[in-house]
Design an enzyme around this catalytic site. Structure first.
Site, short mmCIF file in Angstrom:
data_model
loop_
_atom_site.label_atom_id
_atom_site.label_comp_id
_atom_site.label_asym_id
_atom_site.label_seq_id
_atom_site.Cartn_x
_atom_site.Cartn_y
_atom_site.Cartn_z
CB CYS A 108 -0.71 -0.07 1.26
SG CYS A 108 -1.80 1.55 1.59
CD GLU A 109 0.06 5.22 -4.02
OE1 GLU A 109 -0.75 6.34 -4.08
OE2 GLU A 109 0.62 4.80 -4.95
CG HIS A 110 -2.48 5.47 0.94
ND1 HIS A 110 -3.44 4.70 0.46
CD2 HIS A 110 -2.32 6.42 0.15
CE1 HIS A 110 -4.15 5.15 -0.66
NE2 HIS A 110 -3.45 6.26 -0.82
CG HIS A 111 -0.64 3.51 5.91
ND1 HIS A 111 -1.81 3.68 5.41
CD2 HIS A 111 -0.90 4.52 7.10
CE1 HIS A 111 -2.65 4.61 6.12
NE2 HIS A 111 -1.81 5.13 7.00
CD GLN A 113 -7.66 -4.63 -4.14
OE1 GLN A 113 -7.32 -4.49 -2.96
NE2 GLN A 113 -8.54 -5.32 -4.50
CG HIS A 157 -5.64 -3.22 1.28
ND1 HIS A 157 -5.19 -2.17 0.61
CD2 HIS A 157 -6.47 -3.94 0.55
CE1 HIS A 157 -5.50 -2.23 -0.79
NE2 HIS A 157 -6.41 -3.37 -0.64
CB CYS A 204 -2.88 -0.04 5.65
SG CYS A 204 -3.64 -0.29 4.16
#
Length: 223
Positions: free
Chosen positions: A111-114, A152, A180, A182
């Site tokens: 995941c590119e956010h976390h 995703q 995910h 996250c």
């Protein structure tokens, strides 16, 4: 006035993505892999030092180098266009005209956010209009685009777009069902939920063809 940090935290926590292409700078490949590993190694050392970890301990000594190599050579290796798998196609000489489905492709992404894992299955289908592709190449395409900081929805679109390009047909579909971490291991910590995304092109936009594809996914594979 909205705090910029709060705004960007909200985007990440809500898993919103901003563009269909991975946001990569133009100078992303000016450094060699070895140069990137050395730079990331120092960054990881800084993070662990800030957290108060004792990097003289035998268990932690190699961690910065291991993490740096993992980032560059493994889990984010799909950012490098030189690692894109070759996708040889062949003429559909046997004139198979129905859909071909490759289901339950194991998927590992991040995941590119976390920067936490995304783990799941991808299911891909296409209808040949003259070309066919080796089955393992479909797995490799999924793996290549998964090995990036990802969202995703974007990953699902990229898999379809690449197969459309390789096969020279719009008749491609992909469904991904993934967990995910996250979501599962932080924040709401819901360990049961998964995320399903789909992208349908060409004939798969037809309800009956789409339903046929989804019915194939229900079939139990027995050995």
């Amino acid at each position: 006035m909205t705090n910029p940090n709060e705004f960007h935290d909200e985007i990440g926590d809500d898993h919103i993505f901003t563009q269909a292409m991975n946001p990569v700078r133009k100078d992303a490949f000016d450094l060699s892999d070895e140069q990137k590993i050395e730079s990331i190694k120092k960054d990881v050392e800084s993070i662990l030092n800030t957290l108060g970890m004792d990097l003289t301990d035998d268990s932690l000594k190699g961690t910065p180098n291991r993490v740096a190599k993992m980032f560059v050579r493994e889990i984010f290796g799909g950012l490098n266009p030189n690692k894109k798998p070759s996708s040889s196609t062949f003429e559909n000489q046997y004139r198979y005209g129905e859909m071909l489905v490759e289901k339950n492709i194991t998927l590992y992404s991040t995941c590119e956010h976390h920067l936490l894992p995304i783990i799941g299955r991808a299911h891909v289908a296409y209808v040949s209009t003259g070309k066919v592709i080796g089955l393992s190449k479909m797995n490799r395409i999924v793996d290549y685009y998964a090995k990036r900081p990802q969202v995703q929805e974007r990953l699902t679109m990229q898999i379809v777009q690449e197969l459309q390009r390789v096969l020279n047909t719009e008749d491609v579909a992909c469904v991904i069902d993934a967990k995910h971490l996250c979501v599962n291991s932080r924040g709401i910590r819901d360990i049961e939920s998964s995320t399903v995304t789909a992208e349908y092109g060409g004939v798969f936009k037809d309800e009956n063809k789409r339903k046929e594809f989804l019915e194939y996914l229900k079939l139990e594979t027995k050995f």
